[in-house]
Write an enzyme that holds these catalytic residues in place. Structure first.
Site, short mmCIF file in Angstrom:
data_model
loop_
_atom_site.label_atom_id
_atom_site.label_comp_id
_atom_site.label_asym_id
_atom_site.label_seq_id
_atom_site.Cartn_x
_atom_site.Cartn_y
_atom_site.Cartn_z
CB ILE A 108 15.44 0.07 31.85
CG1 ILE A 108 14.12 0.81 32.10
CG2 ILE A 108 15.37 -1.38 32.29
CD1 ILE A 108 12.96 0.28 31.25
CB ILE A 139 17.54 -4.10 36.39
CG1 ILE A 139 16.94 -5.13 35.42
CG2 ILE A 139 16.46 -3.38 37.18
CD1 ILE A 139 16.07 -4.55 34.33
CE LYS A 140 21.04 4.07 35.84
NZ LYS A 140 21.11 5.40 35.16
CB ILE A 141 19.14 -1.24 41.86
CG1 ILE A 141 18.24 -2.24 41.12
CG2 ILE A 141 18.76 -1.14 43.33
CD1 ILE A 141 18.35 -3.67 41.63
#
EC number: 2.2.1.2
Length: 373
Positions: A108, A139-141
């Protein structure tokens, strides 16, 4: 089960689906393609959620409840998307356990509006991680300059990260450095390194789209011969970077302490040029310890007619370098292209985020009108 996807998995490629919706979850479609297409993970982004929320009515009841509870549009988006991701994490829980946390992952993304704000990205990453409340969430960064600091900071907190929007080899090295820095800090803080996993999403097809457009304008025989070759060459050289960086003494010390290598993930693998084989960004990028996240159209093409012949990456580095050298000889600036693609990538996600906000706001407004009747 598809023999082609099975062969891809056997060759060491983890197949992830680049899509998620409540419809997939509630109809059992996701569980079905896990079984029949060797899917072992899912990636999402603002575009995917914008499409899911715009096309489906399965969110209506939740939107109604959130409206009654006084949630604003941002709170509603977070509630809906984290609920879907948490449910998907549960679907993949068995795979997560059986692979020791390597696969069974669901991603996400932090808001793309924060792409150039490291501190705000870290805060949102923590909140999303806590909200999903599943070990197998990623967690997408984005790999912007500010994102590099956020990647290190979030990893240091013991949170697993999917680094997205990587286009250049230099930026990929920066991403690996940020991951290793985060692991070192996590170790100092007493975190269990075996629980921290990461992938680095190296974008593929967009590179060809940009470079090939420039080659076509040149119109020479030499330029035409290079069309469709840059993206695969770039990705293959990225795999060499992966091999080199995780063979370093620094990385080996962390691996010996229980950490995992940050696997390359091939993203943007849907073929945009109809003249190209529709499986080329899959079959030409087969190597051990990589992830390929595919839109369903590409996944089905691979399942139907993808020819998996084993490793198509290692041993190709000299030829890949020649492709990039030839591109430069045609006057195409690799650094300028990749920097442009990064900016455009952030911009595209911001547009999708805006569409997502508008979609959800309309649904909240409709729920409010329903309540007032």
């Amino acid at each position: 089960m598809s023999e082609n996807t099975k062969a891809l998995s056997t060759a060491g490629v983890s197949i992830w689906l680049d899509d998620l919706s409540r419809d997939r979850l509630e109809t059992g479609n996701l569980a079905e393609i896990i079984e029949t297409r060797d899917i072992v993970g899912v990636t999402t982004n603002p575009t995917i959620f914008a499409s899911a929320l715009a096309d489906g009515d399965r969110y209506a009841a939740d939107v109604e409840k959130l409206k009654q509870a006084g949630a604003d549009v941002d709170e509603t988006i977070e509630a809906l998307t984290t609920a879907d991701v948490a449910t998907a994490c549960d679907v993949f829980a068995g795979i997560y356990r059986s692979t020791g946390g390597v696969d069974g992952r669901v991603s996400i993304e932090v808001s793309p509006l924060l792409a150039n704000d490291a501190a705000a990205t870290v805060t949102e990453a923590q909140r999303l991680h806590e909200r999903v409340a599943r070990e197998n969430v990623l967690i997408k960064i984005p790999a912007t300059q500010a994102g590099l600091q956020a990647i290190a900071d979030v990893t240091a907190l013991g949170i697993s990260v999917n680094v997205t929007l990587i286009f250049s080899l230099a930026r990929y090295r920066d991403v690996i450095n940020a991951y290793l820095t985060g692991l070192e800090r996590a170790k100092e803080a007493g975190h269990d390194l075996s629980k921290i996993h990461s992938v680095a999403s190296f974008f593929v097809s967009r590179v060809d789209s940009e470079v090939d457009g420039r080659l076509a304008k040149l119109g020479t025989e030499e330029a035409s011969a290079l069309i469709g070759k840059t993206a695969v060459a770039n990705a293959r050289l990225a795999y060499r970077v992966f091999e080199e960086e995780f063979a370093s003494e620094r990385a080996q010390q962390l691996l010996e302490a229980g950490a995992s290598a940050q696997r390359p993930l091939w993203a943007s693998t849907g073929v945009k040029n109809p003249d190209f084989p529709d499986t080329m960004y899959v079959t030409e990028l087969v190597a051990a310890n990589v992830v390929n996240t595919m839109p369903e159209k590409t996944l089905e093409a691979v399942s139907d007619h993808g020819e998996v012949t084993g490793d198509t990456v290692t041993g190709t580095y000299e030829d890949a370098e020649k492709v990039l050298d030839a591109i430069a000889a045609e006057g195409i600036d690799y650094v300028e292209v990749t920097e442009l693609l990064e900016r455009e990538g952030v911009d595209k996600f911001e547009v999708s985020w805006t569409e997502l906000v508008e979609t959800v706001q309309k649904q909240l407004d409709a729920a409010g009108e329903k309540d007032s009747q």
